[in-house]
Design an enzyme around this catalytic site. Structure first.
Site, mmCIF file in Angstrom:
data_model
loop_
_atom_site.group_PDB
_atom_site.id
_atom_site.type_symbol
_atom_site.label_atom_id
_atom_site.label_comp_id
_atom_site.label_asym_id
_atom_site.label_seq_id
_atom_site.Cartn_x
_atom_site.Cartn_y
_atom_site.Cartn_z
ATOM 1 N N GLU A 146 0.792 -1.239 0.000
ATOM 2 C CA GLU A 146 0.000 0.000 0.000
ATOM 3 C C GLU A 146 0.824 1.288 0.000
ATOM 4 O OE1 GLU A 146 -2.715 -0.570 3.288
ATOM 5 O OE2 GLU A 146 -3.436 -2.457 2.488
ATOM 6 N N GLU A 184 -6.167 -10.660 -1.445
ATOM 7 C CA GLU A 184 -6.983 -10.448 -0.240
ATOM 8 C C GLU A 184 -8.469 -10.377 -0.582
ATOM 9 O OE1 GLU A 184 -5.521 -7.183 2.159
ATOM 10 O OE2 GLU A 184 -3.436 -7.656 1.736
HETATM 11 O O1 9MR Z 1 -7.084 -8.394 8.538
HETATM 12 C C1 9MR Z 1 -6.190 -7.559 9.216
HETATM 13 C C2 9MR Z 1 -6.784 -7.093 10.537
HETATM 14 O O2 9MR Z 1 -6.917 -8.195 11.425
HETATM 15 C C3 9MR Z 1 -5.909 -6.021 11.161
HETATM 16 O O3 9MR Z 1 -6.562 -5.507 12.317
HETATM 17 C C4 9MR Z 1 -5.661 -4.926 10.176
HETATM 18 C C5 9MR Z 1 -4.804 -3.867 10.832
HETATM 19 O O4 9MR Z 1 -4.064 -3.092 10.028
HETATM 20 O O5 9MR Z 1 -5.046 -5.448 8.999
HETATM 21 C C6 9MR Z 1 -5.888 -6.358 8.327
HETATM 22 O O6 9MR Z 1 -5.294 -6.816 7.118
HETATM 23 C C7 9MR Z 1 -5.050 -5.829 6.124
HETATM 24 C C8 9MR Z 1 -3.863 -6.289 5.338
HETATM 25 O O7 9MR Z 1 -2.775 -6.516 6.193
HETATM 26 C C9 9MR Z 1 -3.474 -5.269 4.272
HETATM 27 N N1 9MR Z 1 -4.599 -4.934 3.440
HETATM 28 C C10 9MR Z 1 -5.837 -4.588 4.090
HETATM 29 C C11 9MR Z 1 -6.193 -5.699 5.096
HETATM 30 C C12 9MR Z 1 -7.527 -5.423 5.733
HETATM 31 O O8 9MR Z 1 -7.439 -4.271 6.502
#
Ligand code: 9MR
Length: 370
Positions: A155, A260
């Site tokens: 990102e 994802e």
């Molecule tokens: O699924 C993840 C969630 O449990 C966490 O709280 C969150 C915190 O930043 O990150 C989520 O995963 C993210 C992923 O690492 C990057 N892309 C977006 C995902 C959903 O937020």
């Protein structure tokens, strides 16, 4: 007689549903792409037996939802905690899965100390570069030969296609991207190294991202693939934009992964389309309409939406290395807490009881070109 035929057709349809549900996704998509899910700790430690069972039956690739992020691995400078990440990798090895590492460099879930100098002010370029190198060497080096693909940078772009002004960017400029890929490649040369981002279906963001990747290639940075997160909604993106995303990314000549995938079925509190985790809105009852149940008509709409997307993935399966869902069952999904906390979302193929939804059958059917 009529009763006999009604009963017979009921039995047949039950049989059809049961037999579709008995077809593991990894077998169904074997000729197309790897298929996977992001796992939480309960799944890979086996505490969630039902979840672990769904994973081992259906998936041949896994991603770690949180345990390989910087704050989990190196919360304090020089103090590495690999306990959970080791269990995640051991689970993947035990079940002979393709193991993905997520993620080395991100603006979220990275402790503050990373960007601070000894005086508490902004870290110097030299110090941040050293920290980046040390972290990547330690983490990628530990799982050398075990983790097959890394989301090296996550990102880094804004939705308008410009560079995100993260602390990484502010201190090191866009050079941090090239450095991260070089360090990761040095630490494990055969590993596939990905740039990973959301909303690449938005034309501006896609254009900026492709430009950035071309710049990396010009710099001879060892990038091997682009991950398109694909946090989708029922009404967004249009299927044509999904397809164009794949064909545009393919012009880079790199691997492509859907990293994802999920489909948010709840009302959107704004016109925001990204997946930036810090975005948050207040909870209101009308934003949480499927708390008690998810009606049959919505189930069918979700199934159709998944089917439309997978038809595109199957059509372009030569371009796609893997399709990974972000979490396993509806109850596990981050979308129950984002962008509004405490809602009940239904974005995946298995419901809260671990039962395959109609969307599961719809996805299975696409593998045969249906
Ligand atoms: O699924 C993840 C969630 O449990 C966490 O709280 C969150 C915190 O930043 O990150 C989520 O995963 C993210 C992923 O690492 C990057 N892309 C977006 C995902 C959903 O937020």
């Amino acid at each position: 007689m009529r009763k006999f035929f009604t009963t017979l057709s009921l039995i047949c349809s039950l049989f059809a549903i049961t037999s579709i549900c008995q077809r593991p996704l990894k077998n169904v998509f074997a000729g197309h792409f790897r298929i996977g899910a992001a796992l939480n700790e309960k799944q890979f430690t086996g505490r969630d037996k039902r979840g672990a069972g769904i994973v081992t039956t259906n998936f041949n690739t896994i991603s770690p939802e949180n345990v390989l992020k910087w704050e989990a691995i190196q919360p304090v400078e020089g103090k590495f905690d690999f306990s959970k990440a080791d269990e995640y990798v051991a689970f993947g090895e035990k079940h002979k899965m393709f193991i993905v590492g997520h993620t080395l460099v991100w603006h979220n879930q990275t402790p503050k100390w990373v960007f601070e100098g000894p005086d508490g002010k902004q870290a110097s370029k030299e110090l941040l570069t050293k920290r980046l190198r040390d972290h990547i060497f330690k983490v990628v080096g530990r799982y050398k030969g075990k983790i097959g693909a890394w989301d090296v940078v996550n990102e880094a772009m804004n939705d308008d296609g410009s560079y995100r002004e993260s602390e990484w960017f502010k201190i090191l400029g866009k050079e941090y991207l090239a450095l991260a890929f070089r360090f990761a490649h040095e630490a494990d040369p055969p590993a596939d190294l990905y740039y990973n981002d959301y909303s690449l279906e938005m034309a501006e963001k896609r254009r900026g991202t492709i430009e950035m990747v071309r710049w990396l290639l010009d710099q001879k940075a060892p990038i091997g693939g682009v991950g398109s997160q694909s946090h989708h909604r029922m009404e967004w993106p249009a299927i044509e934009d999904q397809e164009k995303t794949l064909t545009d990314l393919a012009t880079l000549g790199l691997k492509i992964a859907i990293t994802e995938l999920d489909i948010d079925v709840l009302p959107n509190p704004s016109d925001y389309r990204g997946a930036e985790v810090s975005v948050n809105f207040e909870r209101r009852p009308e934003l949480d309409p499927f708390k008690k149940s998810f009606p049959a008509e919505r189930q069918s709409a979700l199934a159709k939406r998944y089917q439309d997307l997978f038809r595109v993935f199957v059509k372009h399966s030569k371009l796609i290395d893997r399709v990974t869902f972000w979490c396993v069952t509806d109850g596990d999904s981050w979308l129950n807490g984002w962008p509004v906390r405490g809602r009940t979302n239904h974005p995946l193929l298995w419901d809260r009881a671990g039962k395959p939804k109609p969307a599961f059958g719809a996805v299975v059917e696409t593998a045969a070109g249906n």
